[in-house]
Write a protein that holds these residues in place. Sequence first.
Motif, short mmCIF file in Angstrom:
data_model
loop_
_atom_site.label_atom_id
_atom_site.label_comp_id
_atom_site.label_asym_id
_atom_site.label_seq_id
_atom_site.Cartn_x
_atom_site.Cartn_y
_atom_site.Cartn_z
N LEU A 272 0.84 -1.19 0.00
CA LEU A 272 0.00 0.00 0.00
C LEU A 272 0.88 1.25 0.00
O LEU A 272 1.94 1.28 0.63
CB LEU A 272 -0.91 0.01 1.23
N ILE A 273 0.44 2.26 -0.72
CA ILE A 273 1.21 3.49 -0.84
C ILE A 273 0.92 4.42 0.33
O ILE A 273 -0.25 4.59 0.72
CB ILE A 273 0.87 4.20 -2.17
N ASP A 274 1.96 4.99 0.90
CA ASP A 274 1.80 6.03 1.92
C ASP A 274 1.52 7.34 1.18
O ASP A 274 2.45 8.07 0.81
CB ASP A 274 3.06 6.13 2.77
N ILE A 275 0.25 7.62 0.94
CA ILE A 275 -0.13 8.74 0.09
C ILE A 275 0.34 10.07 0.68
O ILE A 275 0.84 10.94 -0.04
CB ILE A 275 -1.65 8.75 -0.13
N TRP A 290 -4.92 8.69 -8.24
CA TRP A 290 -4.47 7.39 -8.72
C TRP A 290 -4.08 6.48 -7.58
O TRP A 290 -4.42 5.29 -7.55
CB TRP A 290 -3.29 7.58 -9.68
N ALA A 291 -3.34 7.03 -6.60
CA ALA A 291 -2.86 6.22 -5.48
C ALA A 291 -4.00 5.69 -4.63
O ALA A 291 -3.94 4.57 -4.11
CB ALA A 291 -1.90 7.05 -4.62
N LYS A 292 -5.06 6.49 -4.46
CA LYS A 292 -6.21 6.03 -3.68
C LYS A 292 -6.87 4.82 -4.34
O LYS A 292 -7.21 3.84 -3.66
CB LYS A 292 -7.22 7.16 -3.51
N VAL A 293 -7.04 4.89 -5.65
CA VAL A 293 -7.63 3.76 -6.37
C VAL A 293 -6.69 2.56 -6.31
O VAL A 293 -7.13 1.41 -6.11
CB VAL A 293 -7.92 4.15 -7.83
N PHE A 294 -5.38 2.80 -6.46
CA PHE A 294 -4.40 1.72 -6.38
C PHE A 294 -4.48 1.03 -5.03
O PHE A 294 -4.47 -0.20 -4.94
CB PHE A 294 -2.99 2.30 -6.59
N ASN A 295 -4.57 1.80 -3.94
CA ASN A 295 -4.65 1.22 -2.60
C ASN A 295 -5.93 0.42 -2.42
O ASN A 295 -5.92 -0.64 -1.78
CB ASN A 295 -4.57 2.32 -1.54
N ILE A 296 -7.03 0.90 -2.98
CA ILE A 296 -8.29 0.17 -2.88
C ILE A 296 -8.15 -1.20 -3.54
O ILE A 296 -8.60 -2.22 -3.01
CB ILE A 296 -9.44 0.97 -3.54
N LYS A 297 -7.49 -1.23 -4.69
CA LYS A 297 -7.30 -2.51 -5.40
C LYS A 297 -6.40 -3.45 -4.62
O LYS A 297 -6.64 -4.65 -4.56
CB LYS A 297 -6.71 -2.25 -6.79
N GLN A 298 -5.34 -2.91 -3.99
CA GLN A 298 -4.44 -3.76 -3.21
C GLN A 298 -5.12 -4.29 -1.95
O GLN A 298 -4.89 -5.42 -1.53
CB GLN A 298 -3.17 -2.99 -2.83
N ILE A 299 -5.98 -3.46 -1.34
CA ILE A 299 -6.74 -3.92 -0.18
C ILE A 299 -7.67 -5.06 -0.57
O ILE A 299 -7.76 -6.09 0.12
CB ILE A 299 -7.55 -2.75 0.44
N ALA A 300 -8.34 -4.90 -1.72
CA ALA A 300 -9.25 -5.95 -2.20
C ALA A 300 -8.47 -7.23 -2.50
O ALA A 300 -8.91 -8.34 -2.17
CB ALA A 300 -9.98 -5.47 -3.45
#
Length: 461
Positions: A272-275, A290-300
Amino acid sequence: MPLHTGKGRKVGRAISDIIDYIKNPEKTDDGRLITSYECDSRIADAEFLFTKKRYADITGRQQENDVIAYHFRQSFRPGEVTPEEANQIGVEFAQRFLKGRHAFIVCTHIDKAHTHNHIIWNSTTLDCSRKFRNFWGSTKAVRNLSDTICIEHQLSVVENPQRHGKSYNKWLGDKATPSQRELLRAAIDTALEKHPDTIDELWTLLQEAGCEVKRRGKSVSLQAPNHKAPARLSSLGEGYSESDLLAILSGKKVHTPRKKATVLQVPKPSLLIDIQAKLDAGKGAGYEQWAKVFNIKQIAQTMNFLRENSGMDYSELVRQTDAATARFNTLSVQIKAAETRMAEIVVLKTQVINYAKTRKVFDGYKASRYSKKYLAEHEADIILHRAAKKTFNDMQLKKLPTVKSLQSEYAALLSEKKAAYSEYRQARDEMRKLLIYRANAEKILGKDACAAEKEQEHGQR
């Protein structure tokens, strides 16, 4: 250009592939040149997917190879328009062409000499009751409307356009997802490179690669990861049927891969990215989106991993991570020990040979009572002999090994290293994957939650 799921891609993955490309922060000035209508560009893939499900529920219609969206590219002559004006023209085109019935995203790319727009619109209408009708001559209608808008803005247009379009998969290039049959053929090609002796060993190698092997009567089917239905071996083409594979394994036939092997792609987890840290370092609002969406995908992806592994909890994840790390460290120590000993053998073998070659010369040196004249005549050999004796003393050798025994030991260590290295790579990849999932799980749960769980486990001991 209609965009299909195709090539074994699921709808969600297909939409995500398309939108992630056009929203690239490096191409859109950190997201500043992205405009959306009736959707949130940050989660547009999820919203498009939701409308597909709503459409299926309302109408009862569902196609396996459905059109999921439409893609239009609009280019401008270099230096003729600003990126902001290009984005506004793209929005105007989408509004006039779609008449407000479909959600869309306009992304203006400035990474090339010519500023250009990528416009993606949802094939499903906003009320989820209809699909966009790709009518006969729609390509010409799109071009005419785009040219009209450009002329209204006093911009140049292409007078005699030449047809040179590509299919989406060709345009997407290396990102195009191969079909299940392509994946299975590639998996078989890779497994055969390991020279299995029997068909059962081949099935085992395919299972280790993530494929499911299913047998019904006399027919055998394989199912690649992330695919719902299996495919029969007989459907993979010449050279991949069970009879072909048996002939290859027995040496009666030479296997020729149909295409260059494509390794089965299993999504790799990422941390997860430290935004906030990235923003403090100077990243912009586009990167933040972009980072928020990326983190959502990694959490899923992390939650799916835990769910797919029998609902694994945090303590079990910690246990498996520690076990994988210990296994990796053990193999690492084993390989390093073999490499260290192999290096010693190379040095020792050289010194044993040098010692044998210079022994008579050194015996003559001693017989001459260490004459300076003899030393001057045979200095090189005497230096080699003394270096060899020093090596033997440093290694505390009481008896010199033979060159043949050293060669045999080296060959055995090399074979051991090769055997361990394959397992070492697997252990390394498994450890990295689990460490990433563990780190993500700790961020999801929060440090306090993890600490409390650890304290509870400690109390139970």
